[in-house]
Every structure is written in structure tokens, then in C-alpha cells.
Design an enzyme around this catalytic site. Sequence first.
Site, PDB file in Angstrom:
ATOM      1  N   ASP A 248       0.298  -7.636   1.483  1.00 50.83           N
ATOM      2  CA  ASP A 248       0.704  -6.367   1.656  1.00 50.83           C
ATOM      3  C   ASP A 248       2.259  -6.223   1.583  1.00 50.83           C
ATOM      4  O   ASP A 248       2.613  -5.346   2.582  1.00 50.83           O
ATOM      5  CB  ASP A 248       0.070  -5.493   2.841  1.00 50.83           C
TER       6      ASP A 248
ATOM      7  N   SER B 140       4.700   2.778   7.812  1.00 50.38           N
ATOM      8  CA  SER B 140       4.353   1.486   6.762  1.00 50.38           C
ATOM      9  C   SER B 140       5.694   0.951   6.053  1.00 50.38           C
ATOM     10  O   SER B 140       6.411   1.652   5.380  1.00 50.38           O
ATOM     11  CB  SER B 140       3.207   2.117   5.840  1.00 50.38           C
TER      12      SER B 140
ATOM     13  N   HIS C 153       0.687  -1.177   0.066  1.00 53.28           N
ATOM     14  CA  HIS C 153      -0.044  -0.130   0.105  1.00 53.28           C
ATOM     15  C   HIS C 153       0.810   1.143  -0.036  1.00 53.28           C
ATOM     16  O   HIS C 153       0.361   2.524  -0.242  1.00 53.28           O
ATOM     17  CB  HIS C 153      -0.926  -0.021   1.343  1.00 53.28           C
TER      18      HIS C 153
END
Length: 464
Positions: free
Chosen positions: A157, A232, A127
Site C-alpha cells: 500500500d 491516509s 489506495h
Amino acid sequence: MKKFFGFLGMAILGGAVTLGGYKMLIEEPVTIQQNSPETLSTIQTNYKPAFNSNETSSADAISIDFRLAAKKTVNSVVHVKNTAIRTQNNPFAELFFGGNSTRKFEQVGTGSGVIISADGYIVTNNHVIESANDIEITLNNKKKYKAELVGADKSNDIALLKINADVDLPFTSFANSDNVQIGEWVLAVGNPYNLTSTVTAGIVSAKGRDLEGNGNIESFIQTDAAVNPGNSGGALVNARGELVGINTAISSRTGSFVGYSFAVPSNIAKKIVDDILEFGAVQEAILGIAIDPKYDEEGVKIGEVYYEEGTKTSELKKGDIIKKVNNVKITKFSELRGQLVAKRPGEYVDITVERDGELVTKKVLLNKKSTYISRALGVSLKDLSDKEKKKYDVKGGAKIIENINRSLDYYGVKKGFIITKINKKPVLTAAEAKRVIDNSFGNGNPIYLELINLKGEIERYAIR
């Protein structure tokens, strides 16, 4: 616990956070500039050790000294900047001002990544870089590089990037995440709020955690190390500076850290990276079973065994309760899935089950998953057999084995039709077809499908 996580919202940490405040132009793209975070006040505090050196052994002191782990990690964690060109339609512009209703703008997002090899391979979250037209990597020494997307796995992911540098780069080695223990100290290293490499500490709070409500079954490592937007794709490392996870999400009411963060285990990330490098796509292994959803005790109860897709013989039986995979304890389905995702088709695993009140261990062959469900289109897809490829003279495709899409049904598309092209580009496998279909929905444009019908004829449709 389910109510607790239902009460908290899950927030993706990195590239999905776009930096607001832009203006629209008709001809030239414009860049969305980063909004500066609110100024944080600085409070001076005194530090007092929690232990007396005369009362604590040197081993205990070393166990909470993270200087070596931090030093080994900060230089291998990078800042990831993704730039995507977006198109926005504004019908009012043409209606009232006579201008072009289509306007383009650049959307910028940021996150983190971890260098995993001296020659510049970097693992991050999917993402963080999804839909990016340009990816820029900034090292801890401020040097910048353009990155190439090698491959990605949306369901877990994870994405793999590559940069070309003139020197060997510092990197972080993978650890075996099965060995991580609840209560073990870990460090989260990343670039929260567009800051440079930041290190926070915490403990492993839980393993095999599934964040309900997002459509996926995951097997996250849960920690209380502070993780915020921008983290992230960053590193979760143990006290020796070894990579045990890729920081991915937080549970939060506000979008900022409130005490719980989640990381993809390193065993899963490493397996995905290895698959991308060797095969170009993730090789998903299956056990060939369906679980009994009514079973709510410790372990995973088998509801059905499908020999054609998984186990070749009767190693496993309906009613067996899976307790271990290769000596790793299994208490719930997310833990079982975490073990399988980290394995490849063709591997043998030792499955310990409770059968008729006794524990027995069976050696089971994992097969390759060949059936994929695209919920976006409402079809189940299966790889073509060699016989089918020869019959239709194609290199590959995705056979529809179930269709609940009303538009396709209206046009007469049935079970057995074979998708050979999507948006005028060939697809060779069911996994590829699912990925392209799911990524194509939601942008306002139709999906163009080319199919072989039951008579062997070519049919073409545009589906919205």
C-alpha cells in the site's frame, strides 16, 4: 488479542473514502461533491501542565515538546486529491426511457502524502491514488500541482508521486523504523476530513502488527495518535520530526478513530521507493523457507528450506527457530516479514536461530522472489528462465506452474503454459502479470489472455 482485532473492523483512511452526493448524466461526466462533515461543537478548556518545572528536568520537558517536530513536518505533508472516471450501466434507463444505459461520472477521493525530496517526490498510500485519472497535490501554502504517478506497490500500500515546482520544496527525511521503541512519542500529520495539515500526538503502541482478515501479512507500527479518514498517506514522525511511518489504516467500529491506528514502517516505504526509482518495480527478497504454522511460541519455526528459491547452502535447517534478523528481535512471522520486505535480493542478513537448544547465527543470502500467486485468477506464476526466453523467442512472460481456475482448465490451459499478453499488452514478469490480472478483475469486463502452449503455439482466451 486476535479476538480483539477480529471484533474491530479495519478501515482504510484515505482515497477509498469517496465523496458522495452526485447526479448521473448521459454525455458529460459530473463531479461528486464533498459532503460537509457534521458541525463539531467547540468547548473551551483550560490547559494545566502535567508536570512542575521545578520537579522535572529540562530533558524530560523537551521530550514532550513537539513544536519543532510539528514545524518541520507540516509543510512537507500535502493534500492529495484523486479524480477517477467511473462508468455505470443502468439497463432500466434503456428499458423504460429509451436512453443510453451507460453513464459516466467523476468520483473524487482525498488523502495525504509526504514530500521526501526537494525536487518533488511524494510518498503516499496506493489506495489513495488507485485508479485515479487525475491527481492534484495541494501544499500547505495552498499552491496546487498536477502529480504524476511514478509507481506503486499494492501489497504494501505504498505509491510514489512526482510534482514539478519552480523552487526547492520542504521535505521530511526517513528515519530507521527498526529503532522506534514501544512507548516512544510520535506525531501523525495529515489532512483528516479534508482539513488542512493537522497534527496529533500519541505513542507507539506495538510493532510488527498484522491486521488479520484482509488477505495480507503486514508489519505495521501501531499507535494511539488520532488518525481519521483523509490521514491516509500522511506522516508518522518521531519527536525529532523524522519520518518513521506512513499512516495507512485504523481499526474502528464506526470508520472514525477509536484509539488505534497503523502505519507502514519507514524502512519498508523507503525500500519500495528506492526499488521503484531504480527498477520500476518492487524487488521482493525471499529467505527460501516455509514456516511451521503450528508453532505458537516466541520466534518463527522453519518448516521447510527450499534451496532452489532461497538459501544456496544449508545455513538454515528445518526445525530452526528464528530469533533475530540483524540483531532485530523476531517474536512472530509478521516481524520477520517486515524485516524481509525492507531488504533487497542479493543482500546478506545475519539470522540468529535456536538450534538444538543453542543460539547460532548464520549469514544468509536473500534471493529474488520469482513465484507469484494470483488468487483472483487462481494461478501460480513464475518468471521465465533465460533458456525459456531463447526457446520461445520472447523477451519475457509468466509461466503457469499451478492452475486451479476451472475455466482455464476447461479450455486445456495447463501447467507450463506461458502468459505473454494480458488485455493485449505484453507482460514480461510474473510479478507484472499478477498485478495486471488482480487489477483487472472486478470491473465487469473479461480479461484477455494470450498464451504460448506446450507445443509453442499461440492461444487466446477471454476469461471472466
